[in-house]
Write an enzyme that holds these catalytic residues in place. Structure first.
Site, PDB file in Angstrom:
ATOM      1  N   ASP A 173      55.022 -26.095  85.001  1.00 35.14           N
ATOM      2  CA  ASP A 173      55.692 -27.274  85.541  1.00 35.14           C
ATOM      3  C   ASP A 173      56.334 -28.089  84.427  1.00 35.14           C
ATOM      4  O   ASP A 173      55.851 -28.099  83.292  1.00 35.14           O
ATOM      5  CB  ASP A 173      54.647 -28.130  86.282  1.00 35.14           C
ATOM      6  N   GLY A 174      57.420 -28.771  84.753  1.00 36.05           N
ATOM      7  CA  GLY A 174      58.021 -29.709  83.803  1.00 36.05           C
ATOM      8  C   GLY A 174      59.369 -29.298  83.241  1.00 36.05           C
ATOM      9  O   GLY A 174      59.928 -30.011  82.401  1.00 36.05           O
TER      10      GLY A 174
ATOM     11  N   HIS B 121      65.036 -24.712  82.981  1.00 39.53           N
ATOM     12  CA  HIS B 121      64.497 -23.447  83.497  1.00 39.53           C
ATOM     13  C   HIS B 121      64.788 -22.296  82.535  1.00 39.53           C
ATOM     14  O   HIS B 121      63.963 -21.409  82.349  1.00 39.53           O
ATOM     15  CB  HIS B 121      65.081 -23.149  84.879  1.00 39.53           C
TER      16      HIS B 121
ATOM     17  N   SER C 260      57.877 -21.486  94.441  1.00 37.17           N
ATOM     18  CA  SER C 260      56.966 -21.659  95.574  1.00 37.17           C
ATOM     19  C   SER C 260      57.732 -21.627  96.889  1.00 37.17           C
ATOM     20  O   SER C 260      58.966 -21.764  96.914  1.00 37.17           O
ATOM     21  CB  SER C 260      56.219 -22.992  95.450  1.00 37.17           C
TER      22      SER C 260
ATOM     23  N   GLU D 159      57.889 -23.863  98.825  1.00 34.30           N
ATOM     24  CA  GLU D 159      58.486 -25.198  99.018  1.00 34.30           C
ATOM     25  C   GLU D 159      59.729 -25.403  98.145  1.00 34.30           C
ATOM     26  O   GLU D 159      60.518 -26.321  98.375  1.00 34.30           O
ATOM     27  CB  GLU D 159      57.470 -26.303  98.673  1.00 34.30           C
TER      28      GLU D 159
ATOM     29  N   LEU E   9      48.788  -5.390  79.445  1.00 39.32           N
ATOM     30  CA  LEU E   9      48.830  -6.700  80.099  1.00 39.32           C
ATOM     31  C   LEU E   9      49.328  -6.519  81.527  1.00 39.32           C
ATOM     32  O   LEU E   9      50.317  -5.816  81.765  1.00 39.32           O
ATOM     33  CB  LEU E   9      49.777  -7.658  79.360  1.00 39.32           C
TER      34      LEU E   9
ATOM     35  N   ARG F  81      47.765 -25.904  84.384  1.00 38.01           N
ATOM     36  CA  ARG F  81      49.001 -26.520  84.872  1.00 38.01           C
ATOM     37  C   ARG F  81      49.568 -27.409  83.779  1.00 38.01           C
ATOM     38  O   ARG F  81      48.863 -28.252  83.221  1.00 38.01           O
ATOM     39  CB  ARG F  81      48.757 -27.362  86.126  1.00 38.01           C
TER      40      ARG F  81
ATOM     41  N   SER G 106      48.825 -27.382  94.105  1.00 38.14           N
ATOM     42  CA  SER G 106      50.099 -26.994  94.727  1.00 38.14           C
ATOM     43  C   SER G 106      50.135 -25.610  95.382  1.00 38.14           C
ATOM     44  O   SER G 106      51.092 -24.853  95.184  1.00 38.14           O
ATOM     45  CB  SER G 106      51.231 -27.111  93.691  1.00 38.14           C
TER      46      SER G 106
ATOM     47  N   GLU H 281      38.153 -22.164  86.627  1.00 37.39           N
ATOM     48  CA  GLU H 281      38.216 -23.415  85.871  1.00 37.39           C
ATOM     49  C   GLU H 281      39.678 -23.870  85.884  1.00 37.39           C
ATOM     50  O   GLU H 281      40.594 -23.040  85.950  1.00 37.39           O
ATOM     51  CB  GLU H 281      37.801 -23.173  84.422  1.00 37.39           C
TER      52      GLU H 281
HETATM   53  C1  FPP Z   1      58.624 -26.183  87.675  1.00 36.40           C
HETATM   54  O1  FPP Z   1      59.281 -27.184  86.911  1.00 36.40           O
HETATM   55  C2  FPP Z   1      59.223 -24.911  87.412  1.00 36.40           C
HETATM   56  C3  FPP Z   1      59.809 -24.121  88.335  1.00 36.40           C
HETATM   57  C4  FPP Z   1      59.905 -24.446  89.762  1.00 36.40           C
HETATM   58  C5  FPP Z   1      60.443 -22.856  87.926  1.00 36.40           C
HETATM   59  C6  FPP Z   1      59.644 -22.000  86.995  1.00 36.40           C
HETATM   60  C7  FPP Z   1      60.574 -21.072  86.382  1.00 36.40           C
HETATM   61  C8  FPP Z   1      60.595 -20.764  85.074  1.00 36.40           C
HETATM   62  C9  FPP Z   1      59.602 -21.175  84.083  1.00 36.40           C
HETATM   63  C10 FPP Z   1      61.728 -19.978  84.574  1.00 36.40           C
HETATM   64  C11 FPP Z   1      61.730 -18.548  84.573  1.00 36.40           C
HETATM   65  C12 FPP Z   1      60.594 -17.771  85.075  1.00 36.40           C
HETATM   66  C13 FPP Z   1      60.559 -16.432  84.951  1.00 36.40           C
HETATM   67  C14 FPP Z   1      59.441 -15.667  85.520  1.00 36.40           C
HETATM   68  C15 FPP Z   1      61.614 -15.706  84.245  1.00 36.40           C
HETATM   69  P1  FPP Z   1      60.091 -28.302  87.678  1.00 36.40           P
HETATM   70  O2  FPP Z   1      61.484 -27.847  87.819  1.00 36.40           O
HETATM   71  O3  FPP Z   1      59.411 -28.624  88.958  1.00 36.40           O
HETATM   72  O4  FPP Z   1      59.995 -29.483  86.656  1.00 36.40           O
HETATM   73  P2  FPP Z   1      59.925 -31.027  87.010  1.00 36.40           P
HETATM   74  O5  FPP Z   1      58.640 -31.241  87.754  1.00 36.40           O
HETATM   75  O6  FPP Z   1      59.934 -31.655  85.671  1.00 36.40           O
HETATM   76  O7  FPP Z   1      61.127 -31.338  87.829  1.00 36.40           O
END
Ligand code: FPP
Length: 240
Positions: free
Chosen positions: A17-18, A34, A62, A64, A128, A185, A193, A204
């Protein structure tokens, strides 16, 4: 049920996240976050086996997340396709087995084809086990599993009295995976979530304020070291 309470985590699951906040803080579009996040995925996947991780499961999209703008959704889908295409050789060379969990029916044909292809191509690997959750929601997964079991029962192939935890677990997308020992997380949010609610029943949890694009293998190593000092009792009592 494991008897050794201090083994290092074999299966680590991460809610990444983030990305959006990381980009917004720099005045950049969310997709830049991203993209940076995808680079982190690459780095963490490379580092994981040396940290003793056998199973790594990451939450990429997700059920959502479809509520986000079309631009962001399409950008993320393109990023997933690119990741699979660009990382395929490296995964093969490093013996990474790639799997996906989540409902694929809503994904476009090209991405689905890439997902099926990389799963087949890496099926012999075992250093892995990397599982990426795309269009994944824990409740949705349980509903789909319940529906599949109900269909078996209605067809007379399954006695409802025989539906137990193993049967339900075996009908989930994660049937081939052990339960996660540790769920991390990033970004300071302390929610789970809808990520692996069945599978993480005894896991954990670690919450770090670090935004995913800043999450390093060093921080992961520090979290794993902390995990090694925790006692997991699985509902039992501390042995004398
Ligand atoms: C959450 O951050 C992140 C996502 C919804 C996307 C996760 C995707 C990646 C890490 C990129 C690529 C993944 C692969 C497997 C190649 P957010 O957008 O909700 O951040 P925020 O809460 O700061 O808005």
């Amino acid at each position: 049920m494991p008897s050794d309470t201090r083994t290092p985590p074999q299966h680590v699951a991460i809610i990444m996240d983030g990305n959006g906040r990381w980009a917004t803080a720099r005045g950049w579009p969310r997709l830049v976050g991203h993209r940076k996040g995808a680079e982190r995925v690459k780095q963490i996947v490379t580092a994981a086996p040396d940290l003793g991780i056998k199973w790594l499961t990451i939450y990429a999209f997700s059920t959502e997340n479809w509520k986000r703008s079309t631009e962001e959704v399409l950008g993320l889908m393109a990023l997933f396709s690119r990741y699979i295409e660009r990382e395929a050789d490296r995964m093969a060379a490093n013996s990474v087995r790639m799997r996906f969990i989540g409902d694929r029916t809503r994904l476009d044909d090209r991405l689905r084809g890439l997902m099926d292809g990389i799963e087949a191509r890496t099926a012999q690997h075992s250093r892995l086990n990397l599982t990426v959750a795309i269009n994944y929601g824990g409740r949705d997964e349980i509903v789909r599993a319940a529906r599949a079991l109900a269909a078996e029962a209605a067809a007379g192939r399954l006695d409802p009295a025989r539906i137990d935890e193993a049967a339900l677990g075996g009908a989930l997308d994660t049937a081939a995976l052990p339960d996660p020992d540790l769920v991390i997380r990033t970004s300071g949010e302390t929610r789970t979530s809808n990520f692996l609610p069945w599978q993480a029943a005894y896991a954990e949890y670690e919450f770090t304020p670090t935004l995913w694009p800043d999450f390093t293998p060093e921080e992961l190593a520090a979290i794993l070291a902390r995990f090694g000092t925790r006692e997991r009792r699985f509902g039992g009592v501390v042995s004398a």
